[in-house]
Design a protein around this motif. Structure first.
Motif, mmCIF file in Angstrom:
data_model
loop_
_atom_site.group_PDB
_atom_site.id
_atom_site.type_symbol
_atom_site.label_atom_id
_atom_site.label_comp_id
_atom_site.label_asym_id
_atom_site.label_seq_id
_atom_site.Cartn_x
_atom_site.Cartn_y
_atom_site.Cartn_z
ATOM 1 N N THR A 86 -50.474 16.640 -6.003
ATOM 2 C CA THR A 86 -49.741 17.868 -6.311
ATOM 3 C C THR A 86 -48.242 17.605 -6.338
ATOM 4 O OG1 THR A 86 -51.472 19.212 -5.298
ATOM 5 C CG2 THR A 86 -49.308 20.231 -5.526
ATOM 6 N N ALA A 87 -47.757 16.848 -5.370
ATOM 7 C CA ALA A 87 -46.329 16.535 -5.328
ATOM 8 C C ALA A 87 -45.917 15.724 -6.555
ATOM 9 C CB ALA A 87 -45.999 15.768 -4.044
ATOM 10 N N ALA A 88 -46.757 14.782 -6.958
ATOM 11 C CA ALA A 88 -46.445 13.967 -8.135
ATOM 12 C C ALA A 88 -46.417 14.831 -9.392
ATOM 13 C CB ALA A 88 -47.469 12.842 -8.289
ATOM 14 N N ALA A 89 -47.367 15.757 -9.494
ATOM 15 C CA ALA A 89 -47.407 16.647 -10.657
ATOM 16 C C ALA A 89 -46.172 17.545 -10.685
ATOM 17 C CB ALA A 89 -48.683 17.491 -10.641
ATOM 18 N N MET A 90 -45.774 18.043 -9.535
ATOM 19 C CA MET A 90 -44.579 18.892 -9.471
ATOM 20 C C MET A 90 -43.329 18.100 -9.840
ATOM 21 S SD MET A 90 -45.391 21.172 -6.081
ATOM 22 C CE MET A 90 -43.810 21.988 -6.067
ATOM 23 N N ALA A 91 -43.246 16.868 -9.361
ATOM 24 C CA ALA A 91 -42.090 16.034 -9.688
ATOM 25 C C ALA A 91 -42.046 15.747 -11.181
ATOM 26 C CB ALA A 91 -42.147 14.723 -8.895
ATOM 27 N N ALA A 92 -43.197 15.478 -11.778
ATOM 28 C CA ALA A 92 -43.245 15.223 -13.220
ATOM 29 C C ALA A 92 -42.806 16.467 -13.999
ATOM 30 C CB ALA A 92 -44.653 14.806 -13.633
ATOM 31 N N GLN B 245 -40.805 18.847 -12.910
ATOM 32 C CA GLN B 245 -39.363 19.021 -12.710
ATOM 33 C C GLN B 245 -38.578 18.041 -13.574
ATOM 34 O OE1 GLN B 245 -38.886 18.660 -8.476
ATOM 35 N NE2 GLN B 245 -39.240 20.834 -8.120
ATOM 36 N N ASN B 246 -39.051 16.809 -13.674
ATOM 37 C CA ASN B 246 -38.384 15.831 -14.531
ATOM 38 C C ASN B 246 -38.412 16.269 -15.990
ATOM 39 O OD1 ASN B 246 -37.671 14.132 -12.439
ATOM 40 N ND2 ASN B 246 -39.480 12.838 -12.649
ATOM 41 N N LYS B 247 -39.535 16.809 -16.399
ATOM 42 C CA LYS B 247 -39.666 17.288 -17.777
ATOM 43 C C LYS B 247 -38.667 18.424 -18.035
ATOM 44 C CE LYS B 247 -42.982 19.409 -20.908
ATOM 45 N NZ LYS B 247 -44.310 20.016 -21.022
ATOM 46 N N LYS B 248 -38.588 19.364 -17.116
ATOM 47 C CA LYS B 248 -37.649 20.485 -17.269
ATOM 48 C C LYS B 248 -36.204 19.985 -17.282
ATOM 49 C CE LYS B 248 -40.551 24.115 -15.338
ATOM 50 N NZ LYS B 248 -40.747 25.066 -14.245
ATOM 51 N N TYR B 249 -35.908 19.018 -16.409
ATOM 52 C CA TYR B 249 -34.569 18.459 -16.363
ATOM 53 C C TYR B 249 -34.220 17.814 -17.701
ATOM 54 C CZ TYR B 249 -30.706 15.412 -15.064
ATOM 55 O OH TYR B 249 -29.503 14.770 -15.020
ATOM 56 N N ASP B 250 -35.162 17.030 -18.247
ATOM 57 C CA ASP B 250 -34.923 16.372 -19.535
ATOM 58 C C ASP B 250 -34.693 17.406 -20.643
ATOM 59 O OD1 ASP B 250 -35.186 13.933 -18.302
ATOM 60 O OD2 ASP B 250 -37.255 13.600 -18.977
ATOM 61 N N GLU B 251 -35.480 18.476 -20.619
ATOM 62 C CA GLU B 251 -35.304 19.532 -21.626
ATOM 63 C C GLU B 251 -33.933 20.186 -21.503
ATOM 64 O OE1 GLU B 251 -38.615 22.141 -20.928
ATOM 65 O OE2 GLU B 251 -40.045 20.801 -21.919
#
Length: 87
Positions: free
Chosen positions: A53-59, A61-67
Motif C-alpha cells: 500500500t505504501a509503495a502504491a501511494m508513493a507511486a 504521489q510521484n505520478k501527481k508530482y510529475d504531472e
C-alpha cells in the motif's frame, strides 16, 4: 492402613493420571505453538500488505508530482511567450 494391593492400585492410578496430564500438556503446548505460528504468518502478511500500500501511494504521489511539474513547465513557457514583444 491400605493393603499392598490397594497401595499398588493407587500408585497405578496416580501414574495413569500423571501420564494423562503429560499428554494434555504436550497437546496444549502444540496448540499454543500452532497459534503462535499462525499469528506470525498473519503479521508477515499484514506487513507485506502495508508495504504494498505504501509503495502504491508513493507511486501515485510521484505520478501527481510529475504531472504538476509538466503543467508548471507548460505554464512557464506560455508566460515567457507572452512576455516577448510582438515581431
Amino acid at each position: 492402613m491400605p493393603s499392598g494391593s490397594q497401595a499398588q492400585a493407587e500408585v497405578q492410578r496416580l501414574r495413569d493420571q500423571i501420564t494423562q496430564m503429560q499428554a494434555s500438556t504436550v497437546e496444549q503446548i502444540a496448540e499454543v505453538q500452532r497459534k503462535y505460528e499462525e499469528l506470525q504468518q498473519q503479521l508477515r502478511a499484514n506487513a507485506a500488505a502495508r508495504e504494498a500500500t505504501a509503495a502504491a501511494m508513493a507511486a501515485e504521489q510521484n505520478k501527481k508530482y510529475d504531472e504538476l511539474q509538466l503543467q508548471l513547465q507548460h505554464m512557464m513557457k506560455m508566460f515567457q511567450q507572452s512576455q516577448k514583444p510582438p515581431s
